[in-house]
Scaffold this motif. Structure first.
Motif, PDB file in Angstrom:
ATOM      1  N   VAL A 150       0.878  -1.165   0.000  1.00  0.00           N
ATOM      2  CA  VAL A 150       0.000   0.000   0.000  1.00  0.00           C
ATOM      3  C   VAL A 150       0.914   1.212   0.000  1.00  0.00           C
ATOM      4  CG1 VAL A 150      -1.745   1.287   1.285  1.00  0.00           C
ATOM      5  CG2 VAL A 150      -1.826  -1.218   1.241  1.00  0.00           C
ATOM      6  N   LYS A 151       0.731   2.077  -0.981  1.00  0.00           N
ATOM      7  CA  LYS A 151       1.608   3.247  -1.115  1.00  0.00           C
ATOM      8  C   LYS A 151       1.040   4.504  -0.467  1.00  0.00           C
ATOM      9  CE  LYS A 151       3.886   1.805  -5.325  1.00  0.00           C
ATOM     10  NZ  LYS A 151       4.387   2.253  -6.612  1.00  0.00           N
ATOM     11  N   LYS A 152      -0.282   4.687  -0.595  1.00  0.00           N
ATOM     12  CA  LYS A 152      -0.889   5.904  -0.070  1.00  0.00           C
ATOM     13  C   LYS A 152      -2.303   5.612   0.419  1.00  0.00           C
ATOM     14  CE  LYS A 152      -0.503   9.673  -2.575  1.00  0.00           C
ATOM     15  NZ  LYS A 152      -0.787  10.759  -3.537  1.00  0.00           N
ATOM     16  N   ILE A 153      -2.631   6.219   1.552  1.00  0.00           N
ATOM     17  CA  ILE A 153      -3.960   6.092   2.140  1.00  0.00           C
ATOM     18  C   ILE A 153      -4.469   7.508   2.393  1.00  0.00           C
ATOM     19  CG2 ILE A 153      -5.287   5.207   4.091  1.00  0.00           C
ATOM     20  CD1 ILE A 153      -2.730   3.351   4.556  1.00  0.00           C
ATOM     21  N   GLU A 154      -5.624   7.824   1.828  1.00  0.00           N
ATOM     22  CA  GLU A 154      -6.225   9.135   2.061  1.00  0.00           C
ATOM     23  C   GLU A 154      -7.546   8.945   2.779  1.00  0.00           C
ATOM     24  OE1 GLU A 154      -6.169  12.297  -0.909  1.00  0.00           O
ATOM     25  OE2 GLU A 154      -4.931  10.967  -2.159  1.00  0.00           O
ATOM     26  N   ILE A 155      -7.683   9.638   3.900  1.00  0.00           N
ATOM     27  CA  ILE A 155      -8.914   9.555   4.663  1.00  0.00           C
ATOM     28  C   ILE A 155      -9.475  10.955   4.902  1.00  0.00           C
ATOM     29  CG2 ILE A 155      -8.369   7.372   5.795  1.00  0.00           C
ATOM     30  CD1 ILE A 155      -7.506   8.926   8.246  1.00  0.00           C
ATOM     31  N   LYS A 156     -10.785  11.011   5.095  1.00  0.00           N
ATOM     32  CA  LYS A 156     -11.459  12.260   5.429  1.00  0.00           C
ATOM     33  C   LYS A 156     -11.999  12.100   6.841  1.00  0.00           C
ATOM     34  CE  LYS A 156     -15.649  13.376   3.834  1.00  0.00           C
ATOM     35  NZ  LYS A 156     -16.737  13.863   2.962  1.00  0.00           N
ATOM     36  N   ILE A 157     -11.611  13.022   7.707  1.00  0.00           N
ATOM     37  CA  ILE A 157     -12.017  12.974   9.105  1.00  0.00           C
ATOM     38  C   ILE A 157     -12.896  14.187   9.401  1.00  0.00           C
ATOM     39  CG2 ILE A 157     -11.243  12.986  11.504  1.00  0.00           C
ATOM     40  CD1 ILE A 157      -8.580  11.807  10.517  1.00  0.00           C
ATOM     41  N   GLY A 158     -14.129  13.928   9.774  1.00  0.00           N
ATOM     42  CA  GLY A 158     -15.051  15.005  10.121  1.00  0.00           C
ATOM     43  C   GLY A 158     -14.708  15.615  11.465  1.00  0.00           C
ATOM     44  N   ARG A 159     -14.905  16.925  11.577  1.00  0.00           N
ATOM     45  CA  ARG A 159     -14.614  17.607  12.844  1.00  0.00           C
ATOM     46  C   ARG A 159     -15.447  17.076  13.994  1.00  0.00           C
ATOM     47  NH1 ARG A 159     -15.198  23.545  12.533  1.00  0.00           N
ATOM     48  NH2 ARG A 159     -15.261  23.238  14.754  1.00  0.00           N
ATOM     49  N   LEU A 160     -16.626  16.540  13.702  1.00  0.00           N
ATOM     50  CA  LEU A 160     -17.488  16.006  14.756  1.00  0.00           C
ATOM     51  C   LEU A 160     -17.343  14.499  14.937  1.00  0.00           C
ATOM     52  CD1 LEU A 160     -20.823  17.952  14.079  1.00  0.00           C
ATOM     53  CD2 LEU A 160     -19.118  18.402  15.846  1.00  0.00           C
ATOM     54  N   SER A 161     -16.367  13.895  14.273  1.00  0.00           N
ATOM     55  CA  SER A 161     -16.213  12.437  14.325  1.00  0.00           C
ATOM     56  C   SER A 161     -15.652  11.943  15.654  1.00  0.00           C
ATOM     57  CB  SER A 161     -15.298  11.960  13.193  1.00  0.00           C
ATOM     58  OG  SER A 161     -13.962  12.394  13.419  1.00  0.00           O
ATOM     59  N   GLY A 162     -14.996  12.815  16.390  1.00  0.00           N
ATOM     60  CA  GLY A 162     -14.359  12.395  17.640  1.00  0.00           C
ATOM     61  C   GLY A 162     -12.972  11.819  17.426  1.00  0.00           C
ATOM     62  N   VAL A 163     -12.491  11.829  16.175  1.00  0.00           N
ATOM     63  CA  VAL A 163     -11.166  11.300  15.856  1.00  0.00           C
ATOM     64  C   VAL A 163     -10.188  12.471  15.771  1.00  0.00           C
ATOM     65  CG1 VAL A 163      -9.785  10.040  14.157  1.00  0.00           C
ATOM     66  CG2 VAL A 163     -12.163   9.378  14.581  1.00  0.00           C
ATOM     67  N   GLU A 164      -9.098  12.364  16.493  1.00  0.00           N
ATOM     68  CA  GLU A 164      -8.045  13.384  16.446  1.00  0.00           C
ATOM     69  C   GLU A 164      -6.995  12.949  15.421  1.00  0.00           C
ATOM     70  OE1 GLU A 164      -7.834  16.298  17.944  1.00  0.00           O
ATOM     71  OE2 GLU A 164      -9.729  16.030  19.014  1.00  0.00           O
ATOM     72  N   PRO A 165      -6.866  13.675  14.306  1.00  0.00           N
ATOM     73  CA  PRO A 165      -5.932  13.274  13.248  1.00  0.00           C
ATOM     74  C   PRO A 165      -4.504  13.022  13.741  1.00  0.00           C
ATOM     75  CG  PRO A 165      -7.325  15.036  12.465  1.00  0.00           C
ATOM     76  CD  PRO A 165      -7.608  14.874  13.936  1.00  0.00           C
ATOM     77  N   HIS A 166      -4.000  13.867  14.624  1.00  0.00           N
ATOM     78  CA  HIS A 166      -2.622  13.711  15.120  1.00  0.00           C
ATOM     79  C   HIS A 166      -2.443  12.373  15.852  1.00  0.00           C
ATOM     80  CE1 HIS A 166       1.262  14.651  16.865  1.00  0.00           C
ATOM     81  NE2 HIS A 166       0.759  14.345  18.051  1.00  0.00           N
ATOM     82  N   TYR A 167      -3.408  12.039  16.696  1.00  0.00           N
ATOM     83  CA  TYR A 167      -3.319  10.775  17.436  1.00  0.00           C
ATOM     84  C   TYR A 167      -3.505   9.573  16.513  1.00  0.00           C
ATOM     85  CZ  TYR A 167      -3.552  13.599  21.673  1.00  0.00           C
ATOM     86  OH  TYR A 167      -3.298  14.514  22.667  1.00  0.00           O
ATOM     87  N   LEU A 168      -4.363   9.713  15.520  1.00  0.00           N
ATOM     88  CA  LEU A 168      -4.555   8.629  14.552  1.00  0.00           C
ATOM     89  C   LEU A 168      -3.274   8.390  13.756  1.00  0.00           C
ATOM     90  CD1 LEU A 168      -6.396   6.568  13.191  1.00  0.00           C
ATOM     91  CD2 LEU A 168      -7.097   8.363  11.606  1.00  0.00           C
ATOM     92  N   GLU A 169      -2.624   9.470  13.327  1.00  0.00           N
ATOM     93  CA  GLU A 169      -1.360   9.338  12.590  1.00  0.00           C
ATOM     94  C   GLU A 169      -0.298   8.662  13.449  1.00  0.00           C
ATOM     95  OE1 GLU A 169      -0.739  13.433  11.561  1.00  0.00           O
ATOM     96  OE2 GLU A 169      -1.982  13.290   9.753  1.00  0.00           O
ATOM     97  N   SER A 170      -0.233   9.028  14.728  1.00  0.00           N
ATOM     98  CA  SER A 170       0.741   8.402  15.641  1.00  0.00           C
ATOM     99  C   SER A 170       0.460   6.921  15.823  1.00  0.00           C
ATOM    100  CB  SER A 170       0.708   9.098  17.005  1.00  0.00           C
ATOM    101  OG  SER A 170       1.161  10.415  16.896  1.00  0.00           O
ATOM    102  N   ALA A 171      -0.800   6.581  16.037  1.00  0.00           N
ATOM    103  CA  ALA A 171      -1.174   5.170  16.219  1.00  0.00           C
ATOM    104  C   ALA A 171      -0.885   4.375  14.955  1.00  0.00           C
ATOM    105  CB  ALA A 171      -2.653   5.069  16.587  1.00  0.00           C
TER     106      ALA A 171
END
Length: 114
Positions: free
Chosen positions: A26-47
């Motif tokens: 897998v070379k690239k993964i693009e995701i869309k994270i909604g502001r109300l999703s409860g997902v913090e992009p920085h923490y998701l990237e770290s995990a």
């Protein structure tokens, strides 16, 4: 930190798609994270980076796109994007809004290597 379980599920989805398409990586993964999703992009990237070395996604680039809150006013019908969590119609001031985007996380694009 629930982002770790989200990263695990994202990794499993990528691996499943790679297997189904006979991809070697897998070379690239693009995701869309909604502001109300409860997902913090920085923490998701770290995990995700913690899980990456032992997977088919070991060399993948993870791109997170933040989706603002998109609403439709039930009173005036205006479609608007809210840049802050102030749930009032920017056009008429009504609080009768329906959220139509910005609550979920989506896998938008997956680039596979063959």
């Amino acid at each position: 930190m629930h982002e770790l379980s989200i990263a695990q599920n994202l990794m499993a989805l990528c691996e499943k798609n790679a297997r189904e398409n006979n991809a070697k990586s897998v070379k690239k993964i693009e995701i869309k994270i909604g502001r109300l999703s409860g997902v913090e992009p920085h923490y998701l990237e770290s995990a995700f980076s913690v899980l990456q070395p032992d997977s088919i996604c070991k060399d993948a680039v993870l791109l997170c796109h933040l989706q603002e809150i998109v609403v439709v006013c039930n009173d005036c019908g205006a479609k608007s994007e809210l840049s802050k969590n102030e749930f009032l119609c920017p056009k008429c001031g009504s609080a009768e809004l329906k959220v139509i985007d910005g609550e979920d996380m989506y896998l938008m694009r997956l680039e596979l290597g063959f």
